[in-house]
Enzyme design. Sequence first.
Site, PDB file in Angstrom:
ATOM      1  N   HIS A 205      10.579   0.337   3.449  1.00  0.00           N
ATOM      2  CA  HIS A 205      11.027  -0.161   4.758  1.00  0.00           C
ATOM      3  C   HIS A 205      12.113   0.764   5.283  1.00  0.00           C
ATOM      4  CE1 HIS A 205       9.172  -3.586   2.738  1.00  0.00           C
ATOM      5  NE2 HIS A 205       8.884  -4.058   3.934  1.00  0.00           N
TER       6      HIS A 205
ATOM      7  N   ASP B 223       7.750   0.225   6.750  1.00  0.00           N
ATOM      8  CA  ASP B 223       7.503  -0.907   7.638  1.00  0.00           C
ATOM      9  C   ASP B 223       8.774  -1.350   8.360  1.00  0.00           C
ATOM     10  OD1 ASP B 223       5.024  -0.857   6.442  1.00  0.00           O
ATOM     11  OD2 ASP B 223       5.060  -2.962   5.795  1.00  0.00           O
TER      12      ASP B 223
HETATM   13 NI    NI Z   1       7.102  -6.222   7.694  1.00  0.00          NI
END
Ligand code: NI
Length: 217
Positions: free
Chosen positions: A173, A33
Amino acid sequence: MTRPVDAAPTTPVPRPAHTTDCTKAKCIALTFDDGPGPFTSAILDALEKAKARASFFMIGSAITTDPGIVRRMAAAGMGVGNHTWSHPQVTALTPDQVTGEITRQSSAVAAATGHEPFAVRPPYGAFTRSTPHAGLPFVLWDVDTEDWKNLDPTRTTQRALSGAHPGAIVLMHDIHPSTAKALPGIIAALQKQGYTLVTVDELLPGMDPSGSYYSAG
Ligand code: NI
């Protein structure tokens, strides 16, 4: 000549066909992400070197600064996803604002690749039954590496591997150097355990556009 960001390119990026049948293979879906960012290309390098796939839920405003990396993802068969335009908590917005956040990001992906994103991941995993989907399924996760919090390759690796199971969707991430550092080892360990690393739409083919998905089992 500068192409406006909301105009689709004439030629869509060719994408390789997905071939993994996750009803037969032991599949797991890594997801990243909040990118694209400075470490996204290293993460793609690690995935491609290992012949692994993953999915990226990207912030629209970050795409416009690096559309080339999004084209590379599509060409490599990675899942190209939507993480809204500006990463708001959508439960605090009006339905029209949420739809705008999703569709503006989708336009940036379409401008970069010629394809729409396959799914939305609502920022913070926050949504309600009345949150508009703008025509796309919501993809959450069931394994949280907490990489954004531990910022530690060893801890991120431990959490990824201890949570791993067939059908898992793993949250990471691609904006943290610690995650990029951990990834080659995570991929190697999972492959050694017999996992095939796939995109979320390989793991969950035929998702309902109004559905929300956390794993495949
Ligand atoms: Ni996010």
